[in-house]
Design a protein around this motif. Sequence first.
Motif, PDB file in Angstrom:
ATOM      1  N   LEU A  70      16.822   1.475   3.933  1.00 30.66           N
ATOM      2  CA  LEU A  70      16.527   0.322   3.728  1.00 30.66           C
ATOM      3  C   LEU A  70      16.156  -0.331   2.331  1.00 30.66           C
ATOM      4  CD1 LEU A  70      14.033  -0.660   6.677  1.00 30.66           C
ATOM      5  CD2 LEU A  70      16.459  -1.660   6.344  1.00 30.66           C
ATOM      6  N   PHE A  71      16.413  -1.545   1.891  1.00 33.61           N
ATOM      7  CA  PHE A  71      15.922  -2.013   0.858  1.00 33.61           C
ATOM      8  C   PHE A  71      14.924  -2.899   1.168  1.00 33.61           C
ATOM      9  CE2 PHE A  71      20.586  -1.603  -0.143  1.00 33.61           C
ATOM     10  CZ  PHE A  71      20.490  -0.727  -1.156  1.00 33.61           C
ATOM     11  N   GLU A 105       3.321  -0.568  10.954  1.00 31.25           N
ATOM     12  CA  GLU A 105       3.996  -1.179   9.969  1.00 31.25           C
ATOM     13  C   GLU A 105       3.339  -1.754   8.531  1.00 31.25           C
ATOM     14  OE1 GLU A 105       7.401  -0.241   9.549  1.00 31.25           O
ATOM     15  OE2 GLU A 105       6.900   0.976  11.386  1.00 31.25           O
ATOM     16  N   THR A 106       2.368  -2.471   9.027  1.00 30.05           N
ATOM     17  CA  THR A 106       1.343  -3.035   8.019  1.00 30.05           C
ATOM     18  C   THR A 106       0.711  -2.016   7.209  1.00 30.05           C
ATOM     19  OG1 THR A 106       1.002  -4.878   9.572  1.00 30.05           O
ATOM     20  CG2 THR A 106      -0.586  -4.800   7.850  1.00 30.05           C
ATOM     21  N   ALA A 107       0.145  -0.768   7.854  1.00 27.98           N
ATOM     22  CA  ALA A 107      -0.349   0.012   7.019  1.00 27.98           C
ATOM     23  C   ALA A 107       0.462   0.894   6.128  1.00 27.98           C
ATOM     24  CB  ALA A 107      -1.016   1.090   8.051  1.00 27.98           C
ATOM     25  N   ILE A 108       1.638   0.952   6.618  1.00 26.88           N
ATOM     26  CA  ILE A 108       2.845   1.640   5.723  1.00 26.88           C
ATOM     27  C   ILE A 108       3.061   0.797   4.546  1.00 26.88           C
ATOM     28  CG2 ILE A 108       5.227   2.499   5.589  1.00 26.88           C
ATOM     29  CD1 ILE A 108       4.834   3.308   8.707  1.00 26.88           C
ATOM     30  N   GLU A 109       3.443  -0.660   4.899  1.00 28.53           N
ATOM     31  CA  GLU A 109       3.608  -1.558   3.667  1.00 28.53           C
ATOM     32  C   GLU A 109       2.402  -1.381   2.578  1.00 28.53           C
ATOM     33  OE1 GLU A 109       4.883  -5.364   5.442  1.00 28.53           O
ATOM     34  OE2 GLU A 109       6.695  -4.253   6.357  1.00 28.53           O
ATOM     35  N   LYS A 110       1.224  -1.641   2.999  1.00 26.09           N
ATOM     36  CA  LYS A 110       0.225  -1.721   2.379  1.00 26.09           C
ATOM     37  C   LYS A 110       0.054  -0.653   1.133  1.00 26.09           C
ATOM     38  CE  LYS A 110      -4.954  -2.467   2.869  1.00 26.09           C
ATOM     39  NZ  LYS A 110      -5.867  -2.498   3.825  1.00 26.09           N
ATOM     40  N   VAL A 111       0.418   0.461   1.647  1.00 31.08           N
ATOM     41  CA  VAL A 111       0.367   1.748   0.519  1.00 31.08           C
ATOM     42  C   VAL A 111       1.570   2.073   0.016  1.00 31.08           C
ATOM     43  CG1 VAL A 111      -1.861   2.654   1.874  1.00 31.08           C
ATOM     44  CG2 VAL A 111       0.626   3.344   2.473  1.00 31.08           C
ATOM     45  N   MET A 112       2.735   1.539   0.243  1.00 34.82           N
ATOM     46  CA  MET A 112       3.941   1.770  -0.364  1.00 34.82           C
ATOM     47  C   MET A 112       3.959   1.522  -1.753  1.00 34.82           C
ATOM     48  SD  MET A 112       7.419   0.749   1.968  1.00 34.82           S
ATOM     49  CE  MET A 112       7.965   2.104   2.811  1.00 34.82           C
ATOM     50  N   PRO A 113       4.448   2.236  -2.591  1.00 32.20           N
ATOM     51  CA  PRO A 113       4.461   1.680  -4.056  1.00 32.20           C
ATOM     52  C   PRO A 113       5.010   0.545  -4.431  1.00 32.20           C
ATOM     53  CG  PRO A 113       5.524   3.964  -3.536  1.00 32.20           C
ATOM     54  CD  PRO A 113       5.268   3.401  -2.339  1.00 32.20           C
ATOM     55  N   HIS A 114       4.629   0.041  -5.429  1.00 28.29           N
ATOM     56  CA  HIS A 114       5.059  -1.376  -5.725  1.00 28.29           C
ATOM     57  C   HIS A 114       6.194  -1.276  -6.733  1.00 28.29           C
ATOM     58  CE1 HIS A 114       2.321  -3.371  -3.331  1.00 28.29           C
ATOM     59  NE2 HIS A 114       1.176  -2.786  -3.783  1.00 28.29           N
ATOM     60  N   LEU A 115       7.310  -0.740  -6.284  1.00 31.68           N
ATOM     61  CA  LEU A 115       8.451  -0.217  -7.234  1.00 31.68           C
ATOM     62  C   LEU A 115       9.776  -0.633  -6.474  1.00 31.68           C
ATOM     63  CD1 LEU A 115       7.590   3.378  -7.878  1.00 31.68           C
ATOM     64  CD2 LEU A 115       7.230   1.491  -9.404  1.00 31.68           C
ATOM     65  N   PRO A 116      10.956  -0.834  -7.241  1.00 32.81           N
ATOM     66  CA  PRO A 116      12.147  -1.085  -6.283  1.00 32.81           C
ATOM     67  C   PRO A 116      12.361   0.037  -5.544  1.00 32.81           C
ATOM     68  CG  PRO A 116      12.606  -1.397  -8.821  1.00 32.81           C
ATOM     69  CD  PRO A 116      10.920  -0.804  -8.630  1.00 32.81           C
ATOM     70  N   LEU A 117      12.358   0.122  -4.347  1.00 36.93           N
ATOM     71  CA  LEU A 117      12.420   1.431  -3.130  1.00 36.93           C
ATOM     72  C   LEU A 117      13.826   1.410  -2.556  1.00 36.93           C
ATOM     73  CD1 LEU A 117       9.006   0.938  -1.611  1.00 36.93           C
ATOM     74  CD2 LEU A 117       9.428   2.365  -3.533  1.00 36.93           C
ATOM     75  N   TYR A 118      13.996   2.612  -2.326  1.00 39.66           N
ATOM     76  CA  TYR A 118      15.097   3.162  -1.495  1.00 39.66           C
ATOM     77  C   TYR A 118      14.488   3.876  -0.166  1.00 39.66           C
ATOM     78  CZ  TYR A 118      19.920   4.184  -0.247  1.00 39.66           C
ATOM     79  OH  TYR A 118      21.176   4.147   0.166  1.00 39.66           O
ATOM     80  N   HIS A 119      14.119   3.187   0.815  1.00 41.85           N
ATOM     81  CA  HIS A 119      13.524   3.528   2.102  1.00 41.85           C
ATOM     82  C   HIS A 119      14.300   4.518   2.934  1.00 41.85           C
ATOM     83  CE1 HIS A 119      10.485   2.761   5.466  1.00 41.85           C
ATOM     84  NE2 HIS A 119      10.480   3.843   5.312  1.00 41.85           N
ATOM     85  N   THR A 152      13.307   4.267  -6.330  1.00 40.33           N
ATOM     86  CA  THR A 152      12.401   5.265  -5.835  1.00 40.33           C
ATOM     87  C   THR A 152      12.634   5.514  -4.136  1.00 40.33           C
ATOM     88  OG1 THR A 152      10.699   4.875  -7.722  1.00 40.33           O
ATOM     89  CG2 THR A 152      10.087   6.253  -5.508  1.00 40.33           C
ATOM     90  N   ALA A 153      13.023   6.744  -4.072  1.00 39.33           N
ATOM     91  CA  ALA A 153      13.335   6.907  -2.617  1.00 39.33           C
ATOM     92  C   ALA A 153      12.075   7.363  -1.901  1.00 39.33           C
ATOM     93  CB  ALA A 153      14.245   8.347  -2.600  1.00 39.33           C
ATOM     94  N   VAL A 154      11.638   6.734  -0.669  1.00 39.73           N
ATOM     95  CA  VAL A 154      10.732   7.082   0.006  1.00 39.73           C
ATOM     96  C   VAL A 154      11.040   7.260   1.313  1.00 39.73           C
ATOM     97  CG1 VAL A 154       8.951   5.753  -1.573  1.00 39.73           C
ATOM     98  CG2 VAL A 154      10.143   4.574   0.491  1.00 39.73           C
ATOM     99  N   TYR A 184       2.929  11.231   7.347  1.00 39.59           N
ATOM    100  CA  TYR A 184       2.994  11.527   6.023  1.00 39.59           C
ATOM    101  C   TYR A 184       4.081  10.643   5.317  1.00 39.59           C
ATOM    102  CZ  TYR A 184       0.895  15.733   7.535  1.00 39.59           C
ATOM    103  OH  TYR A 184      -0.005  16.701   8.291  1.00 39.59           O
ATOM    104  N   LEU A 185       3.756  10.056   4.047  1.00 39.75           N
ATOM    105  CA  LEU A 185       4.284   9.144   3.294  1.00 39.75           C
ATOM    106  C   LEU A 185       4.591  10.027   2.053  1.00 39.75           C
ATOM    107  CD1 LEU A 185       2.328   7.490   5.205  1.00 39.75           C
ATOM    108  CD2 LEU A 185       3.140   5.572   3.780  1.00 39.75           C
ATOM    109  N   LEU A 186       6.050   9.966   1.542  1.00 43.83           N
ATOM    110  CA  LEU A 186       6.477  10.804   0.688  1.00 43.83           C
ATOM    111  C   LEU A 186       7.529  10.044  -0.131  1.00 43.83           C
ATOM    112  CD1 LEU A 186       6.725  12.758   3.457  1.00 43.83           C
ATOM    113  CD2 LEU A 186       7.108  14.183   1.728  1.00 43.83           C
ATOM    114  N   GLN A 187       7.625  10.047  -1.477  1.00 44.04           N
ATOM    115  CA  GLN A 187       8.089   9.503  -2.446  1.00 44.04           C
ATOM    116  C   GLN A 187       8.979  10.728  -3.318  1.00 44.04           C
ATOM    117  OE1 GLN A 187       5.385   6.963  -4.718  1.00 44.04           O
ATOM    118  NE2 GLN A 187       6.247   7.860  -6.440  1.00 44.04           N
ATOM    119  N   HIS A 188      10.013  10.060  -3.868  1.00 43.16           N
ATOM    120  CA  HIS A 188      10.803  11.317  -4.742  1.00 43.16           C
ATOM    121  C   HIS A 188      10.912  10.626  -6.450  1.00 43.16           C
ATOM    122  CE1 HIS A 188      14.201  13.142  -6.691  1.00 43.16           C
ATOM    123  NE2 HIS A 188      14.075  14.092  -5.663  1.00 43.16           N
TER     124      HIS A 188
END
Length: 188
Positions: A70-71, A105-119, A152-154, A184-188
């Motif tokens: 997802l974008f 979903e709200t909890a995940i969105e709240k802590v996601m990096p504020h960058l252009p993401l590739y989920h 950023t891939a998450v 667990y929430l991960l980013q690359h």
Amino acid sequence: MIKATLNDEAIIVDILTKSFEANQSVNYIIRQDKSKKRRLRQLINYSFKVCLLNGEVYLSDDKVACALCLFPEKKGNKFKKLILDLELIIKVTGLGKLSKALKRETAIEKVMPHLPLYHIWYIGVEPMSQGKGHGSKLLQAIIDRASVLNRTAVLETSTERNLPWYTKFGFKIYNQLEFDYTLYLLQH
């Protein structure tokens, strides 16, 4: 890696349904009754259609592995998404699990990096083909795709045994959330 289309829906839904049957995060939002497996297929079908609207869907060249990406900022056709969301509530979560799904979903969105993401929303391999490198090859191609797009891939996982596999590819845990399980929430 092959960019999937609506014609690939059946194979992708089959792969991911088999791959996520015992997944804690998925089962957290699906009504647990005699129709659980049908509901899981409907959840995967919903996710596939959302990714066609607001992201990308890929199959491995041999069509034994797939990924739904997802974008997060893309909103696509809001009317189509609303119809899909209503179907999800009726066919998968019911009103009882809806609040759990929304809180998660709200909890995940709240802590996601504020960058252009590739989920990377889902990645799975046909169970009979697991452990043979299909998922690794696809994950590397997805990471490369995110890099080409300067994103950023998450991803999230509730399957602790998958953490070493993700870290082997350069993912790092940036947060974890507690529900009836640990996510667990991960980013690359």
